[in-house]
Design an enzyme around this catalytic site. Structure first.
Site, mmCIF file in Angstrom:
data_model
loop_
_atom_site.group_PDB
_atom_site.id
_atom_site.type_symbol
_atom_site.label_atom_id
_atom_site.label_comp_id
_atom_site.label_asym_id
_atom_site.label_seq_id
_atom_site.Cartn_x
_atom_site.Cartn_y
_atom_site.Cartn_z
ATOM 1 N N THR A 181 -51.127 38.837 -18.256
ATOM 2 C CA THR A 181 -51.659 37.801 -19.113
ATOM 3 C C THR A 181 -50.607 36.883 -19.414
ATOM 4 O O THR A 181 -49.368 37.325 -19.820
ATOM 5 C CB THR A 181 -51.978 38.767 -20.429
ATOM 6 N N ARG B 50 -49.235 49.125 -28.331
ATOM 7 C CA ARG B 50 -50.736 49.640 -28.682
ATOM 8 C C ARG B 50 -51.229 49.578 -30.064
ATOM 9 O O ARG B 50 -52.369 49.080 -29.890
ATOM 10 C CB ARG B 50 -50.505 51.134 -28.048
ATOM 11 N N THR C 5 -55.895 52.402 -20.784
ATOM 12 C CA THR C 5 -57.356 52.500 -21.029
ATOM 13 C C THR C 5 -57.989 53.418 -22.039
ATOM 14 O O THR C 5 -56.930 54.347 -22.330
ATOM 15 C CB THR C 5 -58.225 52.877 -19.606
ATOM 16 N N ASP D 248 -45.280 52.084 -27.852
ATOM 17 C CA ASP D 248 -45.350 52.374 -29.123
ATOM 18 C C ASP D 248 -45.451 51.286 -30.302
ATOM 19 O O ASP D 248 -45.970 51.520 -31.416
ATOM 20 C CB ASP D 248 -44.304 53.488 -29.536
ATOM 21 N N GLU E 190 -49.676 46.815 -10.488
ATOM 22 C CA GLU E 190 -49.857 46.513 -9.179
ATOM 23 C C GLU E 190 -51.354 46.681 -8.331
ATOM 24 O O GLU E 190 -51.908 47.372 -9.130
ATOM 25 C CB GLU E 190 -48.716 47.234 -8.427
ATOM 26 N N GLU F 275 -52.876 47.698 -21.802
ATOM 27 C CA GLU F 275 -52.143 48.567 -22.513
ATOM 28 C C GLU F 275 -52.471 49.958 -22.600
ATOM 29 O O GLU F 275 -52.288 50.933 -23.388
ATOM 30 C CB GLU F 275 -51.871 48.105 -23.850
ATOM 31 N N ALA G 55 -45.328 42.134 -16.810
ATOM 32 C CA ALA G 55 -45.963 42.627 -15.476
ATOM 33 C C ALA G 55 -45.586 44.143 -15.279
ATOM 34 O O ALA G 55 -44.665 44.185 -14.771
ATOM 35 C CB ALA G 55 -45.372 41.527 -14.755
ATOM 36 N N GLY H 226 -52.417 50.977 -11.702
ATOM 37 C CA GLY H 226 -52.495 50.567 -12.974
ATOM 38 C C GLY H 226 -52.475 51.519 -14.119
ATOM 39 O O GLY H 226 -51.250 51.453 -14.785
ATOM 40 N N SER H 227 -53.333 52.369 -14.118
ATOM 41 C CA SER H 227 -53.055 53.428 -15.311
ATOM 42 C C SER H 227 -51.880 54.360 -14.880
ATOM 43 O O SER H 227 -51.060 54.880 -15.866
ATOM 44 C CB SER H 227 -54.276 54.289 -15.348
HETATM 45 C C1 LIG Z 1 -57.978 40.609 -18.382
HETATM 46 C C2 LIG Z 1 -56.583 41.564 -18.145
HETATM 47 C C3 LIG Z 1 -55.471 41.225 -18.469
HETATM 48 C C4 LIG Z 1 -54.477 42.238 -18.113
HETATM 49 N N1 LIG Z 1 -53.114 41.972 -18.618
HETATM 50 C C5 LIG Z 1 -52.116 42.780 -18.340
HETATM 51 C C6 LIG Z 1 -50.738 42.419 -18.167
HETATM 52 O O1 LIG Z 1 -50.271 41.436 -18.939
HETATM 53 N N2 LIG Z 1 -49.735 43.191 -17.917
HETATM 54 C C7 LIG Z 1 -50.006 44.293 -16.910
HETATM 55 O O2 LIG Z 1 -49.187 44.947 -16.440
HETATM 56 N N3 LIG Z 1 -51.363 44.409 -16.848
HETATM 57 C C8 LIG Z 1 -52.241 43.960 -17.168
HETATM 58 N N4 LIG Z 1 -53.430 44.154 -17.007
HETATM 59 C C9 LIG Z 1 -53.839 45.314 -16.403
HETATM 60 C C10 LIG Z 1 -54.400 46.386 -17.007
HETATM 61 O O3 LIG Z 1 -53.358 46.778 -17.745
HETATM 62 C C11 LIG Z 1 -55.146 47.486 -16.075
HETATM 63 O O4 LIG Z 1 -56.073 47.086 -15.527
HETATM 64 C C12 LIG Z 1 -55.138 48.889 -16.577
HETATM 65 O O5 LIG Z 1 -53.926 49.709 -17.228
HETATM 66 C C13 LIG Z 1 -56.119 49.820 -15.888
HETATM 67 O O6 LIG Z 1 -55.519 49.953 -14.417
HETATM 68 P P1 LIG Z 1 -56.483 49.759 -13.219
HETATM 69 O O7 LIG Z 1 -57.095 48.462 -13.684
HETATM 70 O O8 LIG Z 1 -55.478 49.930 -12.102
HETATM 71 O O9 LIG Z 1 -57.595 50.869 -13.260
HETATM 72 P P2 LIG Z 1 -57.315 52.342 -12.758
HETATM 73 O O10 LIG Z 1 -56.044 52.913 -13.355
HETATM 74 O O11 LIG Z 1 -57.585 52.458 -11.395
HETATM 75 O O12 LIG Z 1 -58.421 53.258 -13.656
HETATM 76 C C14 LIG Z 1 -59.744 53.048 -13.384
HETATM 77 C C15 LIG Z 1 -60.618 53.980 -14.156
HETATM 78 O O13 LIG Z 1 -60.284 55.220 -13.922
HETATM 79 C C16 LIG Z 1 -59.742 55.865 -15.256
HETATM 80 N N5 LIG Z 1 -58.703 56.915 -15.002
HETATM 81 C C17 LIG Z 1 -57.398 56.573 -14.416
HETATM 82 N N6 LIG Z 1 -56.386 57.647 -14.498
HETATM 83 C C18 LIG Z 1 -57.423 58.566 -15.248
HETATM 84 C C19 LIG Z 1 -56.922 59.675 -15.531
HETATM 85 N N7 LIG Z 1 -55.694 60.699 -15.201
HETATM 86 N N8 LIG Z 1 -57.843 60.470 -16.335
HETATM 87 C C20 LIG Z 1 -59.349 59.922 -16.626
HETATM 88 N N9 LIG Z 1 -59.406 58.617 -16.179
HETATM 89 C C21 LIG Z 1 -58.391 57.980 -15.506
HETATM 90 C C22 LIG Z 1 -59.357 54.499 -16.117
HETATM 91 O O14 LIG Z 1 -59.483 54.902 -17.443
HETATM 92 C C23 LIG Z 1 -60.451 53.657 -15.644
HETATM 93 O O15 LIG Z 1 -61.668 53.637 -16.422
HETATM 94 C C24 LIG Z 1 -54.528 43.418 -17.340
HETATM 95 C C25 LIG Z 1 -55.885 43.528 -17.087
HETATM 96 C C26 LIG Z 1 -57.021 42.614 -17.390
HETATM 97 C C27 LIG Z 1 -58.372 42.857 -16.853
#
Ligand SMILES: Cc1cc2nc3c(=O)[nH]c(=O)nc-3n(C[C@H](O)[C@H](O)[C@H](O)COP(=O)(O)OP(=O)(O)OC[C@H]3O[C@@H](n4cnc5c(N)ncnc54)[C@H](O)[C@@H]3O)c2cc1C
Length: 402
Positions: free
Chosen positions: A167, A256, A381, A253, A136, A379, A133, A140-141
């Site tokens: 997940t 991914r 985007t 590492d 939040e 893990e 987890a 995300g990213s």
């Molecule tokens: C089915 C599913 C399972 C998941 N499982 C887990 C899990 O087990 N544990 C966990 O912790 N998370 C989990 N996640 C969350 C997932 O890791 C995040 O959704 C992901 O990291 C993206 O974060 P965000 O959704 O907040 O998108 P954001 O970070 O808000 O990004 C939105 C868009 O902007 C782009 N972006 C963001 N920053 C930049 C930048 N600096 N430069 C260029 N583009 C950028 C991103 O690539 C994306 O296209 C899961 C998500 C889903 C949908």
């Protein structure tokens, strides 16, 4: 010299994983895509088999939980649990990636534990199914923006915050929670904690409805004054500013390449099925003639296969480097970026090549196209992987290149 064959010692594992994918996963693939949030009980027997293989030492890591780095042996190369996990995952995701993610005790939290836990912690967590987890609602990213806190209180840490999109968050026995020891001290203060299910203060708020991987539960978790023993902190409790996320980022590492392996497996399933459908329509793929002298669908198929091969080889390279204790952040991100995008491109193109047959639910092609998308999101985007690759190649820090 680099040898691109599957290591002989993993032959049995690959065959068993493929057999399980064909005989256990494929027959129930559509069932659990439709019955979202229903636990696939058919997996219990299979999980017991994977546990048995791991316990008997027949395989050095048949699932995601096995990705522990061995100490480098001078002058020797080693094909270990990172490679065997990647190869097994490719086969099982050829069967069904949602079901692979739903397999007890093979969660990404297990990889996180295997990657950073001490021997004592690893032994204590053995046999537990762990989710991971990080995400939040406000991060995300940008995982450095984590707001969940961990406050030291005697011999416990007290965790407060909310985690989304976890997940296996509902079904797992434990969750590896990322939290900050001190927000004012930046990334170095972010640590991971094993929180066992049933710990007072940890609640599952609900599950998400999703585009794909519907066999896998994706939960929101709430932590309120949730107390975990100090020994549940993974890695060092010390806040080392110059180490960035040391102790937590190294998890990626190892994980991914595994997500890349998932994308490689799903894409191969789509390619194989499309080849069959094309052959039934009278289109054969000829490897002895130039692509541009063949049917357009056959030429498209050849291009997809070349892309697939690149994704596969990058995935094996990143795993091999992990097994040989070589720094592989760059290669892990390259593999994840290439395989994530290739998985999405191939599965959707296969739907296109198969036309209405590809779009309908009699085939699994449309499902694979839906399932693939997440592998280019979680893990890290596609865009984040490319950013990491650019930073590494240009020698820029995260502050210099955002
Ligand atoms: C089915 C599913 C399972 C998941 N499982 C887990 C899990 O087990 N544990 C966990 O912790 N998370 C989990 N996640 C969350 C997932 O890791 C995040 O959704 C992901 O990291 C993206 O974060 P965000 O959704 O907040 O998108 P954001 O970070 O808000 O990004 C939105 C868009 O902007 C782009 N972006 C963001 N920053 C930049 C930048 N600096 N430069 C260029 N583009 C950028 C991103 O690539 C994306 O296209 C899961 C998500 C889903 C949908």
């Amino acid at each position: 010299m680099i040898n691109l064959e599957v290591p002989k010692k993993f032959g049995t594992l690959v065959n068993l994983a493929h057999q399980a994918a064909a005989e256990v996963f494929r027959p129930i693939s559509r069932k659990y895509d439709t019955a979202e949030h229903t636990y696939p009980h058919e997996l219990d027997m299979f999980t017991a088999m994977v546990d048995g293989m791991n316990a008997s030492g027949e395989s050095s890591g048949a699932g995601a939980g096995g990705v522990r780095r061995a100490e480098a042996t001078k002058g020797e190369v080693h094909n270990g649990s990172n490679m065997s996990s990647a190869l097994g995952i490719i086969e099982m995701c050829w069967g069904d990636v949602g079901l692979l993610l739903a397999l007890p005790r093979q969660g990404l939290g297990n990889s996180a534990i295997a990657s950073v836990a001490t021997e004592e912690q690893q032994a204590r967590c053995s046999g537990k199914w762990a989710a991971m987890a990080i995400t939040e609602s406000s991060c995300g990213s940008d995982s450095a923006a984590i707001t969940t806190t961990a406050r030291l209180d005697g011999d416990h840490y007290v965790l407060n915050g909310e985690k989304i999109f976890v997940t296996s968050g509902e079904r797992a026995d434990a969750v590896v929670v990322w939290a900050t020891l001190d927000r004012s001290r930046g990334r170095g203060a972010i640590k991971s904690f094993v929180v066992e299910k049933g710990t007072p203060g940890l609640t599952v708020v609900g599950c998400e409805h999703k585009l794909g991987i519907r066999a896998s539960d994706t939960a929101t978790l709430h932590l309120q004054d949730c107390r975990v023993p100090v020994e549940n902190l993974l890695g060092t409790p010390e806040i080392l500013p110059d180490h960035g996320f040391a102790g937590v980022m190294q998890t990626f590492d190892n994980t991914r390449p595994l997500v890349a392996a998932m994308a490689v497996g799903v894409a191969r399933a789509a390619l194989e099925q499309t080849r069959t459908l094309l052959a039934e329509a009278g289109v054969t793929v000829d490897y002895d003639r130039p692509a541009n002298a063949q049917h357009a669908a056959a030429a498209a198929f050849l291009a997809m296969e070349a892309d697939w091969e690149a994704a596969y080889l990058l995935t094996l390279r990143a795993s091999w480097m992990a097994d040989n204790n070589k720094p592989n952040s760059l290669q892990a991100s390259m593999a994840k970026a290439k395989a994530g995008r290739t998985g999405v491109d191939i599965t959707l193109r296969c739907v296109e090549l198969a036309g209405s047959v590809g779009y309908g639910e009699r085939e699994l092609l449309e499902k694979w196209a839906r399932d693939s998308k997440i592998l280019d999101i979680f893990e890290g985007t596609q865009q984040i992987q490319q950013l990491i690759v650019a930073r590494r190649l240009l020698g820029k820090s995260s502050a210099e290149l955002k």
